[in-house]
Write an enzyme that holds these catalytic residues in place. Structure first.
Site, PDB file in Angstrom:
ATOM      1  N   TYR A  90       0.747  -1.284   0.030  1.00  0.00           N
ATOM      2  CA  TYR A  90      -0.121   0.011  -0.128  1.00  0.00           C
ATOM      3  C   TYR A  90       0.948   1.303  -0.125  1.00  0.00           C
ATOM      4  CZ  TYR A  90      -5.096  -0.709   0.191  1.00  0.00           C
ATOM      5  OH  TYR A  90      -6.056  -1.066  -0.175  1.00  0.00           O
TER       6      TYR A  90
ATOM      7  N   GLU B 108      -0.546   4.774  -0.511  1.00  0.00           N
ATOM      8  CA  GLU B 108      -1.496   6.333  -0.664  1.00  0.00           C
ATOM      9  C   GLU B 108      -0.611   7.026  -0.373  1.00  0.00           C
ATOM     10  OE1 GLU B 108      -3.924   3.792   0.982  1.00  0.00           O
ATOM     11  OE2 GLU B 108      -5.896   4.113   0.126  1.00  0.00           O
TER      12      GLU B 108
ATOM     13  N   ASP C 239      -7.299  14.349 -23.844  1.00  0.00           N
ATOM     14  CA  ASP C 239      -7.325  13.095 -23.598  1.00  0.00           C
ATOM     15  C   ASP C 239      -6.728  12.213 -24.712  1.00  0.00           C
ATOM     16  OD1 ASP C 239      -7.598  10.235 -23.261  1.00  0.00           O
ATOM     17  OD2 ASP C 239      -9.904  10.482 -22.609  1.00  0.00           O
TER      18      ASP C 239
ATOM     19  N   THR D 118      -4.425   6.791 -21.421  1.00  0.00           N
ATOM     20  CA  THR D 118      -4.042   5.453 -20.950  1.00  0.00           C
ATOM     21  C   THR D 118      -2.547   5.041 -21.366  1.00  0.00           C
ATOM     22  OG1 THR D 118      -4.720   4.659 -23.288  1.00  0.00           O
ATOM     23  CG2 THR D 118      -6.334   4.415 -21.262  1.00  0.00           C
TER      24      THR D 118
ATOM     25  N   LYS E  12      -2.502   1.608 -25.061  1.00  0.00           N
ATOM     26  CA  LYS E  12      -2.770   1.469 -26.478  1.00  0.00           C
ATOM     27  C   LYS E  12      -1.646   1.660 -27.333  1.00  0.00           C
ATOM     28  CE  LYS E  12      -7.551   2.760 -25.299  1.00  0.00           C
ATOM     29  NZ  LYS E  12      -8.039   3.587 -24.205  1.00  0.00           N
TER      30      LYS E  12
ATOM     31  N   ARG F 180      -1.700  -1.868 -18.852  1.00  0.00           N
ATOM     32  CA  ARG F 180      -2.833  -1.347 -18.653  1.00  0.00           C
ATOM     33  C   ARG F 180      -2.640  -0.285 -17.694  1.00  0.00           C
ATOM     34  NH1 ARG F 180      -6.625  -3.753 -21.582  1.00  0.00           N
ATOM     35  NH2 ARG F 180      -8.144  -2.500 -20.720  1.00  0.00           N
TER      36      ARG F 180
HETATM   37  N1  DSN Z   1     -12.127   0.869 -24.624  1.00  0.00           N
HETATM   38  C1  DSN Z   1     -11.418   1.993 -25.289  1.00  0.00           C
HETATM   39  C2  DSN Z   1     -11.570   1.863 -26.551  1.00  0.00           C
HETATM   40  O1  DSN Z   1     -11.642   0.952 -27.473  1.00  0.00           O
HETATM   41  O2  DSN Z   1     -11.281   3.039 -27.491  1.00  0.00           O
HETATM   42  C3  DSN Z   1     -11.736   3.285 -24.814  1.00  0.00           C
HETATM   43  O3  DSN Z   1     -12.577   3.190 -23.420  1.00  0.00           O
END
Ligand code: DSN
Length: 487
Positions: A71, A73, A248, A277, A280, A286
């Site tokens: 932990y 925080e 974003d 994120t 991607k 993730r």
């Molecule tokens: N799940 C992501 C996507 O496929 O674009 C976004 O939330």
């Protein structure tokens, strides 16, 4: 498939996963079997989900260890728990790597996902623009020091704030103020869309909406828009109405890291706050991150945990540090450019075979195909392709007559196939596979005799033939060649 082999002649990656699976299998053999099954599945399908990728063995292995147990925080050096020496080092390194990678003054690497990163950003902006000035007028330092009626006033003030974001059918994201998401329950939101003719972002309409609606926050960014966004223009609009620009970049952060999106198209120097994120196009574990060049915002972003986040996942922050190091290399820049080149080749391949492309093309990692050009709904196209070895997702297109469930589009992305080494020539073959499946698919009838939006007809010969073509592409471009198939 259940045994494991440790061999001197296997790579360290093979042995690492092989030993790991043996250890897992001693306690829950089914999970070891499912992990092996998932690798086998991923090795047998063409992955064109625009938001997915393949993280390196180093990134994956950085997540499976005892950092998971701790932990922590708070922030490095300011934790609510003792014993965080190495977590502090991990978080500091991950943030440093992120700052260098994106040339940002400040990085927060704790968010567990994209939605968490957006929540941290929203609340940082609310704390900066709504809470902090109110505390100052009341001459107190902390919300706990407010009288009850002042606290009531502040809570209502949070709920009175406005934002604008890209509409869902134009490619925006639920977390940009839409009602099913907490952001839509928190903010009064209006959306901007695309020009009906070009299907591209219409900056004049964004400006008009901003002038009329006077939002606190303008959100730019998308999950299904195949073009670049000019963030310098978006910042100019935000400044003209006194709004804060939040970008974003969850989908395209790999293209920013890889220096494909630069200048006006790089969100970091243009936005007040940037979220992403990490899994991607960035090809990490993730998770999420928040970046900013506004040093005034850092103290508010740092409050992400415990404001909206649970304890940071130190094992995932370790994997983020590894991924950011990978993304700092010139090899990653080559990769990012190839992602975009591949998307363009894929788009051209589909268009020349009769598919209509939303916006007429692509400038990023994704292609949106209007599958009405094959007489299908997105739902039919998605399933027909899955049966033929190609994994895509159905997606609404601008002004979609089939709605968000059946949709009229499929979204294709090239980050994953580029990771396994596919080239523009391979993209032509992928386009050929996709178009031959879609051309051979036709809607079936519902029980009442109407044309179904879900059921379809596709001969087994076509799907088997195309599965074989996918297998051949994957044989030539194997997933994780360093990991032996016998593990
Ligand atoms: N799940 C992501 C996507 O496929 O674009 C976004 O939330």
């Amino acid at each position: 498939m259940t045994g494991s082999v440790h061999q001197k002649n296997l790579s360290s990656e093979s042995n690492a996963f092989s030993f790991g699976l043996e250890v897992i299998g001693k306690t829950e053999p089914l999970i070891a079997e499912y992990i092996r099954g998932e690798l086998q599945n991923q090795r047998s399908q063409l992955k064109l989900i625009a938001s997915e990728n393949y993280a390196s063995p180093a990134v994956l292995l950085a997540m499976g260890n005892w950092f998971s147990d701790k932990y922590a925080e708070g922030t490095p050096g300011h934790r609510f728990y003792a014993g965080c020496d190495f977590v502090d080092k991990v978080e500091t390194l991950a943030a440093q790597n992120a700052k260098e990678l994106f040339d940002a003054k400040y990085a927060y690497v704790q968010p567990h996902s994209g939605i968490d990163a957006n929540l941290v950003a929203f609340w940082a902006l609310l704390a900066y623009r709504v809470e902090a000035p109110f505390l100052e007028t009341k001459n107190v330092k902390h919300v706990n020091d407010l009288e009850d009626e002042d606290w009531d006033f502040l809570r209502k003030a949070f709920g009175d704030q406005r934002m604008i974001g890209m509409s869902l059918d134009a490619g925006g994201h639920l977390t940009h103020g839409f009602r099913p998401n907490i952001s839509g329950k928190l903010f009064d939101q209006r959306s901007y869309g695309v020009d009906p003719k070009t299907e591209q972002l219409d900056y004049d309409s964004v400006r008009s909406l901003a002038e009329e609606f006077r939002p606190l926050i303008i959100v730019a960014g998308y999950s299904a828009y195949p073009r670049r966004v000019n963030f310098a223009k978006m910042r100019e609009i935000a400044d003209s109405v006194g709004a804060l620009l939040m970008v974003d970049m969850a989908h395209f952060s790999g293209l920013v890291a890889g220096k494909v999106f630069t200048g006006d198209y790089d969100p970091i120097p243009n936005a007040h706050i940037v979220t992403s994120t990490t899994h991607k196009s960035l090809r990490g574990p993730r998770g999420g991150i928040v970046l900013s060049n506004e040093t005034d915002l850092a103290e508010f972003i740092d409050k992400g945990c415990p404001m909206v986040l649970g304890g940071p996942l130190a094992n995932v922050m370790a994997a983020k540090a590894v991924a950011f190091s990978e993304a700092k290399t010139t090899a990653f820049q080559t990769y990012a450019q190839q992602v975009v080149d591949n998307a363009k080749a894929l788009a051209e391949g589909i268009e020349k075979r009769g598919g209509r492309l939303v916006t007429g093309g692509t400038e990023n990692h994704l292609v949106l195909v209007d599958v009405r050009s094959f007489g299908l709904t997105g739902r039919q196209a998605e399933t027909a392709l899955e049966e033929s070895g190609v994994i895509v997702n159905r997606n609404a297109i601008p002004f979609d007559p089939n709605g968000a469930w059946y949709t009229s589009g499929i979204r294709l992305g090239t980050p994953a196939l580029t990771t396994i080494g596919m080239s523009c020539d391979d993209m032509d073959e992928v386009a050929e596979i996709i178009c031959s499946v879609l051309s051979a698919t036709s809607p079936a009838s519902t029980t009442s005799g109407e044309e179904s939006k879900a059921k379809f007809m596709l001969s087994d010969n076509v799907s088997v033939d195309n599965r074989n073509r996918c297998a051949e592409l994957l044989r030539l471009n194997p997933l994780y060649p360093e990991i032996d198939s016998t593990i």
